[in-house]
Design a protein around this motif. Structure first.
Motif, short mmCIF file in Angstrom:
data_model
loop_
_atom_site.label_atom_id
_atom_site.label_comp_id
_atom_site.label_asym_id
_atom_site.label_seq_id
_atom_site.Cartn_x
_atom_site.Cartn_y
_atom_site.Cartn_z
N GLY A 76 0.81 -1.21 0.00
CA GLY A 76 0.00 0.00 0.00
C GLY A 76 0.84 1.26 0.00
O GLY A 76 0.55 2.23 -0.70
N ALA A 79 2.26 1.79 -3.37
CA ALA A 79 1.25 2.31 -4.29
C ALA A 79 1.04 3.80 -4.10
O ALA A 79 0.82 4.54 -5.06
CB ALA A 79 -0.07 1.56 -4.09
N ALA A 84 -0.40 2.53 -8.22
CA ALA A 84 -1.01 1.21 -8.04
C ALA A 84 -0.71 0.27 -9.20
O ALA A 84 -0.53 -0.93 -9.02
CB ALA A 84 -2.51 1.36 -7.85
N VAL A 128 -4.00 -2.85 -2.78
CA VAL A 128 -3.81 -1.86 -3.84
C VAL A 128 -4.99 -1.88 -4.80
O VAL A 128 -5.42 -0.83 -5.29
CB VAL A 128 -2.49 -2.13 -4.59
CG1 VAL A 128 -2.24 -1.07 -5.64
CG2 VAL A 128 -1.33 -2.18 -3.60
N GLY A 365 -3.34 3.86 0.04
CA GLY A 365 -2.78 2.52 -0.11
C GLY A 365 -2.21 1.98 1.17
O GLY A 365 -2.53 0.87 1.61
#
Length: 420
Positions: A76, A79, A84, A128, A365
């Motif tokens: 996350g 991202a 992402a 994500v 994320g």
């Protein structure tokens, strides 16, 4: 008339093409869940190939799951910083590489290493993907997440069947190696298609960066007084956010504890035949298609009302399931299990939709990664707790605990709805 038909046809195709990001994201999630669910049915084949014990195989699979869980937060954060698309493509390529390693004959340590690599690759996806779909389909987030979760759930149905089919093939090498060859090749194809198609569906998606500003890195580091991990931790100062995370942890504890022991509970405590218990257990997953409806409904009426309704159904059905145990009625217990499945599966995509509405874009994320790590931690603990309680106090007290924790989740979310 023919010209009008051609125009309508092109319009319909264009409309369907808009969902390519959803389809590709869901197919990669299906592949990730397929790889996870394929391992337990392959334990017998692994024993034949490598001569190892159940304990060793169980430990290897635990390693797979631990790496998977550990990837939620860092994927996350990545991202948030590099986009992402980049993270998801990297994850599916990594998982595919791990699968392809198993195509050739190799020592057991290579199998374990490949499992860990696949755990890392598949663990980079869901956190994500939730945020990516919310950006690609902002007006249909619930529907998109419902489709994602439904397709992933049915990987649990396909994987055991694929293992059986692969085992029946007459090949010079074990059939399960062909299974990983196909999975790895499909993963690389999906990754390539994802890289080409999905950035077009995202705002500011050039070079794999999908924030509306064109680069998450600017947002993620814009506050020198609140850098790095502190920004993610600061979310928990919001009481409503913390309360919802608590509710989702309670739900995850209940769901994973019940899924782990429901068949054994039905045979040992309710006195059902094993075949009947397994049939009822399958119904728990068969109703996961409800995720499509709950996701769509949340887009129309809001997330919290659907969440409360789904959790209330899951709570009532869990209480009924435990209370009806003494009757030995397969029909009554089956209806209760279906109710648990409808409520539980109905909750899951809407949970994701609520979170993406609540979390700031710049740290979405990593924040989703934190929440998923907590959920998976609670889910991992639940089977152990239920197992210990079943041996010390009995199965029914253990399942009453599960009913209690999902009831807490319902009450917390009802409180959030009432004070909205």
């Amino acid at each position: 008339m023919a010209r009008v038909g051609a125009v309508l046809s092109r319009s319909s195709l264009a409309g369907l093409a808009r969902y390519d990001a959803l389809v590709l994201t869901a197919l990669i999630w299906f592949l990730a869940k397929f790889l996870r669910y394929a391992f337990p049915p392959l334990f017998d084949a692994f024993q034949a190939s490598y001569g190892v014990s159940n304990a060793v195989l169980g430990t290897a699979f635990t390693g797979f799951m631990l790496v998977y869980a550990a990837m939620q937060f860092p994927s996350g954060v990545l991202a948030d910083r590099i986009g992402a698309v980049t993270v998801i493509v990297g994850g599916v390529v990594l998982a595919s590489a791990g699968a392809l390693v198993l195509v050739v004959d190799s020592p057991f340590v290579v199998l374990v290493g490949a499992m860990l690599v696949m755990g890392a690759g598949t663990g980079a996806h869901k956190t994500v993907a939730v945020r990516l779909l919310s950006r690609a389909y902002p007006e249909r987030t619930g529907r998109a997440l419902g489709f994602l979760d439904t397709l992933g759930t049915y990987a649990g149905v396909v994987a055991p069947t694929a293992v059986v089919l692969a085992a029946g093939l007459s090949l010079a090498v074990p059939g399960w190696r062909l299974l990983f060859l196909v999975a790895g090749a499909v993963g690389l194809v999906l990754g390539a298609l994802f890289l080409v198609r999905v950035p077009k569906r995202l705002p500011g998606a050039a070079r794999g960066v999908d924030s509306s500003s064109g680069d998450f890195r600017t947002d993620a580091s814009s506050s020198p007084s609140d850098p790095g991990l502190r920004r993610y931790a600061s979310l928990f100062r919001d009481r409503r956010f913390t309360a919802f995370v608590l509710a989702t942890i309670c739900f995850s504890f209940t769901y994973n504890g019940l899924v782990a022991f429901a068949p054994l509970y039905l045979t040992n405590e309710a006195g059902l035949e094993s075949a009947t218990a397994n049939l009822l257990y399958g119904a728990l997953f068969a109703v996961s298609v409800v995720q499509l409806a709950s996701g769509e409904l949340s887009d129309r009426v809001g997330t919290l009302p659907v969440i409360v309704a789904a959790l209330a159904l899951a709570t009532a059905a869990t209480v009924a399931f435990v209370a009806l145990t003494g009757t030995g009625s397969a029909l009554a217990l089956g209806i209760a299990l279906v109710g648990i499945g409808l409520g539980s599966h109905g909750f899951r995509p809407v949970r994701g939709a609520y979170l993406v509405q609540t979390i700031p874009d710049s740290i979405a994320g990593g924040s989703l990664g934190v929440v998923r790590t907590l959920l998976m931690g609670a889910g991992a603990v639940a089977p152990a707790v239920v197992g210990v309680l079943s041996e010390t106090a009995g199965f029914r007290p253990a399942f009453w605990l599960l009913a209690g924790t999902v009831a807490v989740a319902t009450l917390v979310c009802a409180g959030l709805l009432a004070t909205e």
